[in-house]
Design an enzyme around this catalytic site. Structure first.
Site, mmCIF file in Angstrom:
data_model
loop_
_atom_site.group_PDB
_atom_site.id
_atom_site.type_symbol
_atom_site.label_atom_id
_atom_site.label_comp_id
_atom_site.label_asym_id
_atom_site.label_seq_id
_atom_site.Cartn_x
_atom_site.Cartn_y
_atom_site.Cartn_z
ATOM 1 N N LYS A 54 0.588 -1.127 -0.154
ATOM 2 C CA LYS A 54 0.281 -0.142 0.105
ATOM 3 C C LYS A 54 0.795 0.829 0.180
ATOM 4 O O LYS A 54 1.840 1.439 0.552
ATOM 5 C CB LYS A 54 -0.841 -0.365 0.989
ATOM 6 C CG LYS A 54 -1.446 -1.428 1.869
ATOM 7 C CD LYS A 54 -2.291 -1.148 2.529
ATOM 8 C CE LYS A 54 -3.793 -2.613 2.558
ATOM 9 N NZ LYS A 54 -3.792 -2.807 4.301
ATOM 10 N N SER A 97 -6.757 -6.138 8.507
ATOM 11 C CA SER A 97 -5.741 -7.978 8.824
ATOM 12 C C SER A 97 -4.135 -7.314 9.034
ATOM 13 O O SER A 97 -3.823 -7.344 8.204
ATOM 14 C CB SER A 97 -5.455 -7.950 6.199
ATOM 15 O OG SER A 97 -5.120 -7.171 5.961
ATOM 16 N N LYS A 147 -5.250 5.381 4.346
ATOM 17 C CA LYS A 147 -5.889 5.287 5.424
ATOM 18 C C LYS A 147 -4.378 5.432 6.833
ATOM 19 O O LYS A 147 -4.528 5.647 8.002
ATOM 20 C CB LYS A 147 -6.395 3.689 5.851
ATOM 21 C CG LYS A 147 -4.972 3.132 5.267
ATOM 22 C CD LYS A 147 -4.817 2.459 6.813
ATOM 23 C CE LYS A 147 -3.854 0.944 5.661
ATOM 24 N NZ LYS A 147 -3.548 -0.089 6.450
ATOM 25 N N THR A 167 -6.388 0.276 11.238
ATOM 26 C CA THR A 167 -5.041 0.882 11.432
ATOM 27 C C THR A 167 -4.931 2.337 13.095
ATOM 28 O O THR A 167 -4.285 2.439 13.912
ATOM 29 C CB THR A 167 -4.680 1.068 10.108
ATOM 30 O OG1 THR A 167 -4.984 0.228 9.315
ATOM 31 C CG2 THR A 167 -2.774 2.003 10.296
ATOM 32 N N SER A 189 -0.747 -1.449 15.034
ATOM 33 C CA SER A 189 -0.628 -0.472 13.459
ATOM 34 C C SER A 189 0.667 0.132 14.129
ATOM 35 O O SER A 189 1.419 0.622 14.805
ATOM 36 C CB SER A 189 -1.853 0.681 14.058
ATOM 37 O OG SER A 189 -1.271 1.189 12.774
#
Length: 348
Positions: A131, A164, A217, A274, A280
């Site tokens: 990402k 996830s 995010k 997150t 995170s």
């Protein structure tokens, strides 16, 4: 390790199982042996696939092959015995795979794409789980793939994203994610590869929306972590997450995304996870900055990649390229960037 858990995997059967006879992808190559690459490789090996994970570090390779342990990431987990590792990325390794999963940080993925390109065929199912936004080109992973591989191969790629945490996936905790492709047959094929009772995959045709949500995010998670580190509580964090979602939607829709994507797993689902948890990486970076630690020290001691730092820079430049009044359209992102720039000046 926390509460007891079972890592036994039952292959789906019965009326609610996917019909996977059409998708026989059993030879899988995972590129990248970080937290997420390792947990996905272990998950797929436990489902009965022939899985090889590629790592540059020979010590990591030897650990997986000899003791079923990734000594650098998730060292407390005993991996599935059938999982094999290699430090070689050549024609034989790539040609043997029917599925190739790319778990390479976005800022470094071009080199790997160029390396595998000569050996790829249209029969390979390519799945990207990284990402972010590439800082120097301001492009998403899906755009980088098309630039390097060409439109024909690039358009057939699939992109997996959603809430996830690797530490939970590897412990067989219930997880739902999205997989997007402009070619639905490819998305369904990727869905069949990962599907298990504890790991459900929902297909999407909105590659841009899934990619933008997955990248942005991380920036909002940094802001939420900094908020907590400064001592602010749930009201402030809820405000940041909610207004952060609005920022993500603005840039996503401007780039052509479906607004509904941001209310799904890849959008609000991944953002909520997150930006709310100490598991995170990006939240942790923000939290430590809020506590007063120096940015360079936080990054150096994190132990893994936090894409949000580079993504904030890239997203701000991307918005400026769209000729937006960035400070009003993306205030959370701009504030994060200004704080980091100020900290860098103070550290020099």
């Amino acid at each position: 390790m926390g509460a007891a858990y079972s890592r036994k995997v039952d292959v789906p059967v019965g009326p609610h199982a996917l019909d996977t006879e059409e998708y026989k992808d059993t030879n899988i190559l995972v590129l990248g042996a970080g937290n997420f690459g390792t947990c996905l490789a272990d998950h797929l090996a436990a489902l009965g696939n022939n899985v090889t994970i590629y790592a540059r570090d020979q010590k990591v390779v030897d650990g997986i092959n000899d003791t079923h342990c990734n000594i650098k990431y998730m060292s407390e987990v005993t991996l599935t015995e059938s999982l094999r590792a290699t430090s070689q990325l050549d024609e034989a390794v790539i040609s043997n795979a029917t599925v190739i999963i790319f778990s390479i940080p976005t800022q470094h993925m071009r080199d790997i794409l160029h390396k595998v390109k000569p050996f790829l065929t249209v029969n390979h199912l390519t799945i990207f789980v990284n990402k972010g936004i590439e800082i120097h080109s301001l492009t998403l992973p899906c755009d980088i793939v098309e630039e390097v591989w060409g439109k024909d191969m690039g358009s057939k790629a699939t992109f997996l994203s959603g809430p996830s945490f690797a530490a939970e996936v590897v412990r067989r905790q219930p997880t739902c994610v999205s997989v997007a492709s402009t070619v639905r047959e490819r998305a369904l094929r990727a869905q069949a590869v990962f599907h298990a009772p504890h790991f459900r995959v929902y297909d999407s045709g909105d590659v841009i929306g899934v990619e933008v949500a997955g990248a942005m995010k991380n920036v909002i998670a940094l802001a939420a972590g900094a908020c907590a580190g400064l001592g602010y509580q749930q009201n402030a964090r809820a405000a940041i997450i909610t207004r952060g979602l609005a920022e993500i939607m603005r840039i996503g829709v401007k780039l052509g995304a479906d607004p509904l994507t941001f209310s799904g797993l890849a959008g609000v689902g991944d953002l909520f996870l997150t930006a709310q948890s100490e598991k995170s990486r990006n939240y942790t970076v923000g939290f430590r900055l809020g506590k007063g630690e120096k940015l360079d020290h936080v990054i150096a001691t994190l132990g893994s990649v936090a894409e949000g730092v580079e993504t904030a820079k890239a997203a701000t430049r991307c918005a400026e390229r769209l000729e937006w009044r960035v400070r009003f359209v993306m205030p959370c992102t701009v504030c994060c960037l200004e704080v980091w720039r100020c900290m860098k000046r103070l550290e020099t």
